[in-house]
Write a protein that holds these residues in place. Structure first.
Motif, PDB file in Angstrom:
ATOM      1  N   LEU A   1     -15.993  42.942   0.775  1.00  0.00           N
ATOM      2  CA  LEU A   1     -17.078  43.593   0.044  1.00  0.00           C
ATOM      3  C   LEU A   1     -16.901  43.452  -1.473  1.00  0.00           C
ATOM      4  O   LEU A   1     -17.870  43.238  -2.210  1.00  0.00           O
ATOM      5  N   ASP A   2     -15.661  43.543  -1.936  1.00  0.00           N
ATOM      6  CA  ASP A   2     -15.384  43.347  -3.367  1.00  0.00           C
ATOM      7  C   ASP A   2     -15.724  41.923  -3.793  1.00  0.00           C
ATOM      8  O   ASP A   2     -16.283  41.702  -4.872  1.00  0.00           O
ATOM      9  N   TYR A   3     -15.373  40.962  -2.954  1.00  0.00           N
ATOM     10  CA  TYR A   3     -15.628  39.553  -3.265  1.00  0.00           C
ATOM     11  C   TYR A   3     -17.135  39.290  -3.326  1.00  0.00           C
ATOM     12  O   TYR A   3     -17.611  38.573  -4.217  1.00  0.00           O
ATOM     13  N   ILE A   4     -17.863  39.858  -2.371  1.00  0.00           N
ATOM     14  CA  ILE A   4     -19.322  39.690  -2.351  1.00  0.00           C
ATOM     15  C   ILE A   4     -19.936  40.290  -3.614  1.00  0.00           C
ATOM     16  O   ILE A   4     -20.819  39.686  -4.244  1.00  0.00           O
ATOM     17  N   LEU A   5     -19.486  41.472  -4.002  1.00  0.00           N
ATOM     18  CA  LEU A   5     -19.989  42.112  -5.209  1.00  0.00           C
ATOM     19  C   LEU A   5     -19.721  41.241  -6.439  1.00  0.00           C
ATOM     20  O   LEU A   5     -20.590  41.075  -7.304  1.00  0.00           O
ATOM     21  N   TYR A   6     -18.531  40.645  -6.484  1.00  0.00           N
ATOM     22  CA  TYR A   6     -18.181  39.748  -7.588  1.00  0.00           C
ATOM     23  C   TYR A   6     -19.126  38.538  -7.618  1.00  0.00           C
ATOM     24  O   TYR A   6     -19.599  38.128  -8.689  1.00  0.00           O
ATOM     25  N   GLN A   7     -19.424  37.977  -6.444  1.00  0.00           N
ATOM     26  CA  GLN A   7     -20.336  36.829  -6.362  1.00  0.00           C
ATOM     27  C   GLN A   7     -21.746  37.197  -6.820  1.00  0.00           C
ATOM     28  O   GLN A   7     -22.413  36.422  -7.514  1.00  0.00           O
ATOM     29  N   GLN A   8     -22.194  38.388  -6.450  1.00  0.00           N
ATOM     30  CA  GLN A   8     -23.521  38.837  -6.870  1.00  0.00           C
ATOM     31  C   GLN A   8     -23.594  39.009  -8.388  1.00  0.00           C
ATOM     32  O   GLN A   8     -24.579  38.587  -9.026  1.00  0.00           O
ATOM     33  N   GLU A   9     -22.567  39.626  -8.943  1.00  0.00           N
ATOM     34  CA  GLU A   9     -22.534  39.811 -10.402  1.00  0.00           C
ATOM     35  C   GLU A   9     -22.475  38.472 -11.119  1.00  0.00           C
ATOM     36  O   GLU A   9     -23.106  38.277 -12.160  1.00  0.00           O
ATOM     37  N   ARG A  10     -21.736  37.557 -10.563  1.00  0.00           N
ATOM     38  CA  ARG A  10     -21.622  36.226 -11.163  1.00  0.00           C
ATOM     39  C   ARG A  10     -22.967  35.515 -11.179  1.00  0.00           C
ATOM     40  O   ARG A  10     -23.328  34.866 -12.161  1.00  0.00           O
ATOM     41  N   ARG A  11     -23.713  35.628 -10.069  1.00  0.00           N
ATOM     42  CA  ARG A  11     -25.034  35.008 -10.012  1.00  0.00           C
ATOM     43  C   ARG A  11     -25.977  35.610 -11.049  1.00  0.00           C
ATOM     44  O   ARG A  11     -26.768  34.902 -11.674  1.00  0.00           O
ATOM     45  N   LYS A  12     -25.894  36.908 -11.222  1.00  0.00           N
ATOM     46  CA  LYS A  12     -26.756  37.570 -12.204  1.00  0.00           C
ATOM     47  C   LYS A  12     -26.431  37.103 -13.621  1.00  0.00           C
ATOM     48  O   LYS A  12     -27.343  36.871 -14.434  1.00  0.00           O
ATOM     49  N   ARG A  13     -25.143  36.960 -13.902  1.00  0.00           N
ATOM     50  CA  ARG A  13     -24.753  36.493 -15.234  1.00  0.00           C
ATOM     51  C   ARG A  13     -25.232  35.073 -15.483  1.00  0.00           C
ATOM     52  O   ARG A  13     -25.700  34.733 -16.576  1.00  0.00           O
ATOM     53  N   ARG A  14     -25.131  34.222 -14.453  1.00  0.00           N
ATOM     54  CA  ARG A  14     -25.595  32.843 -14.596  1.00  0.00           C
ATOM     55  C   ARG A  14     -27.103  32.793 -14.814  1.00  0.00           C
ATOM     56  O   ARG A  14     -27.601  32.012 -15.628  1.00  0.00           O
ATOM     57  N   ALA A  15     -27.820  33.618 -14.068  1.00  0.00           N
ATOM     58  CA  ALA A  15     -29.281  33.655 -14.210  1.00  0.00           C
ATOM     59  C   ALA A  15     -29.666  34.131 -15.602  1.00  0.00           C
ATOM     60  O   ALA A  15     -30.592  33.599 -16.223  1.00  0.00           O
ATOM     61  N   ALA A  16     -28.938  35.126 -16.118  1.00  0.00           N
ATOM     62  CA  ALA A  16     -29.233  35.648 -17.449  1.00  0.00           C
ATOM     63  C   ALA A  16     -28.942  34.601 -18.522  1.00  0.00           C
ATOM     64  O   ALA A  16     -29.683  34.455 -19.496  1.00  0.00           O
ATOM     65  N   ALA A  17     -27.852  33.836 -18.313  1.00  0.00           N
ATOM     66  CA  ALA A  17     -27.482  32.817 -19.300  1.00  0.00           C
ATOM     67  C   ALA A  17     -28.447  31.642 -19.300  1.00  0.00           C
ATOM     68  O   ALA A  17     -28.705  31.035 -20.341  1.00  0.00           O
ATOM     69  N   SER A  18     -28.999  31.324 -18.119  1.00  0.00           N
ATOM     70  CA  SER A  18     -29.897  30.168 -18.027  1.00  0.00           C
ATOM     71  C   SER A  18     -31.278  30.453 -18.611  1.00  0.00           C
ATOM     72  O   SER A  18     -32.012  29.544 -18.970  1.00  0.00           O
TER      73      SER A  18
END
Length: 326
Positions: free
Chosen positions: A125-142
């Protein structure tokens, strides 16, 4: 409900098979029907007559599950403390490596069998949360300066990611009880379920999970082949089987040191920390009775998994086996 019905059907089928087998055994035991030179020994295939290992001790198959249950019932409250003490904390790194190799993505469904106190599921669950946050950061940066329309279009999908779930399944109620207490103390309130179930007869429908894990649990089952069959059944096509288990040390020098530590130190730690020498003596012995890396790999392949491979950790003290359902 459907899972319960299917479970009942499977149990009835197995009961029928046992009755047929038992009848066949009875027929073969009639006078004059016993084969081979030792005619006084008759063929029997009941669980009471078949034997298996409980550590180094030989016991009837019907007795092993009860004794293993008692072991983990005794050690449940001190299980996590003893894991840290026995492995000097290295078990945490092994479990982290499992998640690194797994690399689950948001939306994945995990079944953690013999999941006990929840270590693998919490990490998942921690890993999934990390992946979700990472995707959001990438989307914000793009999207450097998005328009209000862009923000409006993206908002529903970003705010409602596909939910991942972890199901901890363990036959031992005391272990699950400790796991639930840990989840409460960590504030985990969603995405996690706790189910009492037997690894050899899982209470789930076919093709339900993306990932099946069993960490330091498969050596304790009575029938490894049946446990592997159940893993294959509940996984979706394309799903992944992952087993983290103690294995055969590959370095001769390390192997000797490991044996000394296992038999002369671990039971003592069990007595001092958990007040239970015998349970930890069994755990040490059960490791020595488990198939080595290559043999276990062959068993997984024979079950029907593909792309089976394994990774040795700490010189083979632990091995991670992985395979896919196609």
């Amino acid at each position: 409900m459907a899972a319960s019905v299917r479970l009942l059907v499977r149990r009835l089928a197995r009961l029928s098979h046992k009755k047929i087998t038992s009848s066949a055994a009875t027929v073969s035991c009639r006078p004059g029907c016993c084969l081979g030179p030792s005619s006084s020994r008759c063929i029997s295939d009941t669980a009471e007559d078949r034997s298996t290992h409980f550590g180094f001790e030989k016991v009837p198959e019907a007795e092993k599950a009860k004794r293993v249950y008692k072991v983990f019932e005794n050690v449940a409250q001190k299980y996590d403390v003893m894991n840290d003490a026995m492995s000097l904390g290295v078990h945490r790194l092994w479990k982290d490596m499992l998640l690194h190799v797994m690399h689950p993505q948001p939306g994945a469904r995990l079944l953690d069998v013999a999941g006990g106190t929840g270590d693998i599921s919490f990490r998942f669950l921690d890993y999934i949360l990390y992946q979700q946050e990472r995707r959001k950061r990438r989307a914000a940066a793009s999207s450097q300066t998005p328009s209000w329309q862009d923000i409006s279009d993206k908002y529903p999908t970003e705010d409602r990611p596909q939910e991942s779930r972890a199901v901890v399944c363990d036959i031992n109620k005391e272990m699950l009880k400790v796991g639930k207490q840990r989840a409460d103390s960590m504030g985990i309130t969603s995405g996690l379920s706790w189910v009492v179930g037997d690894a050899e007869e899982l209470p789930f429908d076919d093709d339900q999970f993306d990932i099946y894990t069993i960490a330091f649990g498969i050596r304790n089952v009575t029938h490894i082949d049946q446990t592997l069959q159940e893993a294959l059944r509940v996984l979706k096509p394309g799903g992944r089987f992952m087993c983290l288990e103690f294995s055969k040390v590959t370095n001769p020098v390390l192997a000797k040191l490991y044996d000394v530590y296992s038999f002369q130190v671990i039971p003592v730690l069990g007595e001092v920390i958990a007040g239970d020498w015998k349970s930890y003596q069994y755990l040490v012995e059960s490791i020595r009775k488990f198939p080595d890396q290559e043999e276990f790999k062959g068993m997984i392949e024979d079950t029907g998994f593909f792309c089976v491979q394994y990774f040795n950790f700490t010189g083979g003290v632990v091995a991670l086996h992985s395979g896919f359902k196609l």
